[in-house]
Design a protein around this motif. Structure first.
Motif, PDB file in Angstrom:
ATOM      1  N   ASP A  13      22.316  17.809  37.338  1.00 41.87           N
ATOM      2  CA  ASP A  13      23.756  17.853  37.086  1.00 41.87           C
ATOM      3  C   ASP A  13      24.099  17.222  35.733  1.00 41.87           C
ATOM      4  OD1 ASP A  13      24.141  19.078  39.525  1.00 41.87           O
ATOM      5  OD2 ASP A  13      24.718  17.238  40.571  1.00 41.87           O
ATOM      6  N   ALA A  14      23.448  16.108  35.428  1.00 41.94           N
ATOM      7  CA  ALA A  14      23.695  15.436  34.155  1.00 41.94           C
ATOM      8  C   ALA A  14      23.270  16.314  32.986  1.00 41.94           C
ATOM      9  CB  ALA A  14      22.934  14.107  34.111  1.00 41.94           C
ATOM     10  N   TRP A  15      22.138  16.997  33.146  1.00 40.56           N
ATOM     11  CA  TRP A  15      21.617  17.838  32.068  1.00 40.56           C
ATOM     12  C   TRP A  15      22.572  18.988  31.748  1.00 40.56           C
ATOM     13  CZ3 TRP A  15      18.354  16.433  28.657  1.00 40.56           C
ATOM     14  CH2 TRP A  15      17.756  17.371  27.810  1.00 40.56           C
ATOM     15  N   LYS A  16      23.192  19.544  32.772  1.00 41.93           N
ATOM     16  CA  LYS A  16      24.175  20.598  32.558  1.00 41.93           C
ATOM     17  C   LYS A  16      25.380  20.059  31.797  1.00 41.93           C
ATOM     18  CE  LYS A  16      26.965  24.159  34.824  1.00 41.93           C
ATOM     19  NZ  LYS A  16      28.105  23.900  33.917  1.00 41.93           N
ATOM     20  N   GLU A  17      25.815  18.862  32.165  1.00 37.58           N
ATOM     21  CA  GLU A  17      26.995  18.283  31.530  1.00 37.58           C
ATOM     22  C   GLU A  17      26.761  17.973  30.054  1.00 37.58           C
ATOM     23  OE1 GLU A  17      30.256  14.733  32.424  1.00 37.58           O
ATOM     24  OE2 GLU A  17      28.840  15.349  33.992  1.00 37.58           O
ATOM     25  N   ILE A  18      25.612  17.389  29.732  1.00 33.16           N
ATOM     26  CA  ILE A  18      25.369  17.088  28.320  1.00 33.16           C
ATOM     27  C   ILE A  18      25.007  18.365  27.549  1.00 33.16           C
ATOM     28  CG2 ILE A  18      24.728  14.705  28.809  1.00 33.16           C
ATOM     29  CD1 ILE A  18      21.830  15.416  28.268  1.00 33.16           C
ATOM     30  N   GLY A  19      24.468  19.355  28.264  1.00 33.85           N
ATOM     31  CA  GLY A  19      24.216  20.651  27.632  1.00 33.85           C
ATOM     32  C   GLY A  19      25.511  21.316  27.205  1.00 33.85           C
ATOM     33  N   ASP A  20      26.544  21.181  28.030  1.00 31.71           N
ATOM     34  CA  ASP A  20      27.854  21.721  27.673  1.00 31.71           C
ATOM     35  C   ASP A  20      28.395  21.030  26.429  1.00 31.71           C
ATOM     36  OD1 ASP A  20      27.759  23.436  29.822  1.00 31.71           O
ATOM     37  OD2 ASP A  20      28.993  22.173  31.131  1.00 31.71           O
ATOM     38  N   GLU A  21      28.134  19.738  26.307  1.00 31.65           N
ATOM     39  CA  GLU A  21      28.570  18.985  25.115  1.00 31.65           C
ATOM     40  C   GLU A  21      27.837  19.465  23.873  1.00 31.65           C
ATOM     41  OE1 GLU A  21      30.868  16.721  22.992  1.00 31.65           O
ATOM     42  OE2 GLU A  21      30.981  16.351  25.158  1.00 31.65           O
TER      43      GLU A  21
END
Length: 288
Positions: free
Chosen positions: A139-147
């Motif tokens: 979940d964290a990886w998706k969020e920072i990927g969006d950034e």
């Protein structure tokens, strides 16, 4: 391209670390942990970049937070988890401002520990559920990927499992992605680029009773971004590189002319220079 980590010199403020490296002739600098937060660090980075014509890339625990903590994108502690995600987002935003094209962050942990334990003996505590930790990291990886949004390429760095911590945890590895199997495990959860720290792998392979060279040969074809230093095989010591080092010998047969190699030698600046020259000569040799 060869970068040198700001961790190679001791300084409280990032501007002082960069100044030392720039005055020593280094142009490609990886901004990493080890310095303290202060309000004007961004302006200093930009000023020094212009003054010395520097190329930057941001790594893991940078920019430093106002209150130190151990970054863990797999944490089940909500405060640590959210702080970790925010630090990564800040790093990505800073990368964009500085023209950095990649950002690498350590794989998560099955424990949370204190800053004073980082890189040292970690006191024993129970490991959290592995599947829950992997889900949190995903979940964290998706969020920072969006950034990052395609402007900054994201990498996950392999963790180091020291001999001391192997004894503390009775061989139960509390770190994600410490070896090739750990890479395959995480790859099943998220699509990521590998930042391979060969010194970390040398220690982890020994603790996990694996063959270091074999592990390196499996992982090197999967990356174009490698951290380099040496150690005794038991602890991550960030020692200088030698011509006959098995760390350097692992690179033979792999073309990193279009990749990124980072010197992480935390010794005398002259030893950083000699390690840089050794790696530079290696690249020249494979280009002939």
């Amino acid at each position: 391209m060869i970068f040198v980590s700001t961790g190679c010199v001791k300084a409280k403020k990032i501007k002082d670390a960069i100044s030392q490296l720039a005055k020593a002739g280094f142009k490609n600098i990886e901004l990493s942990g080890g310095t303290k937060y202060y309000t004007d660090y961004e302006n200093d980075l930009l000023r020094l970049q212009g003054k010395y014509d520097l190329n930057y890339q941001v790594h893991n625990y940078f920019p430093p937070p106002t209150k130190p903590f151990v970054l863990n994108l797999a944490s089940l502690n909500n405060d640590i988890y959210q702080q970790s995600i925010q630090l990564c987002k800040n790093a990505i935003k800073l990368s964009k401002k500085l023209g950095g094209k990649r950002y690498g962050v350590h794989a998560g942990f099955l424990i949370d520990f204190k800053p004073k334990e980082a890189g040292a003996k970690i006191n024993h505590r129970n490991l959290v559920d592995r599947n829950e930790a992997l889900a949190r990291f995903t979940d964290a990886w998706k969020e920072i990927g969006d950034e990052a949004d395609g402007d900054v390429t994201l990498y996950v760095e392999n963790n180091v499992f020291s001999s001391t911590n192997a004894k503390t945890f009775s061989g139960n590895n509390p770190f994600l992605l410490s070896d090739y199997q750990g890479y395959l495990e995480l790859k099943e959860q998220v699509n990521f680029n590998l930042l391979l720290d060969l010194a970390h792998l040398k220690v982890s392979a020994n603790s996990l009773k694996l063959d270091f060279v074999s592990e390196a040969r499996k992982l090197l074809p999967l990356t174009n971004y490698v951290h380099l230093s040496d150690n005794d095989g038991f602890h991550d010591q960030n020692k200088k590189l030698e011509y006959d080092s098995n760390i350097l010998n692992c690179l033979k047969g792999f073309d990193f002319q279009d990749g990124t190699l980072v010197i992480e030698v935390y010794e005398d600046l002259e030893l950083v220079k000699s390690s840089f020259e050794i790696v530079q000569n290696y690249l020249r040799d494979i280009d002939k």
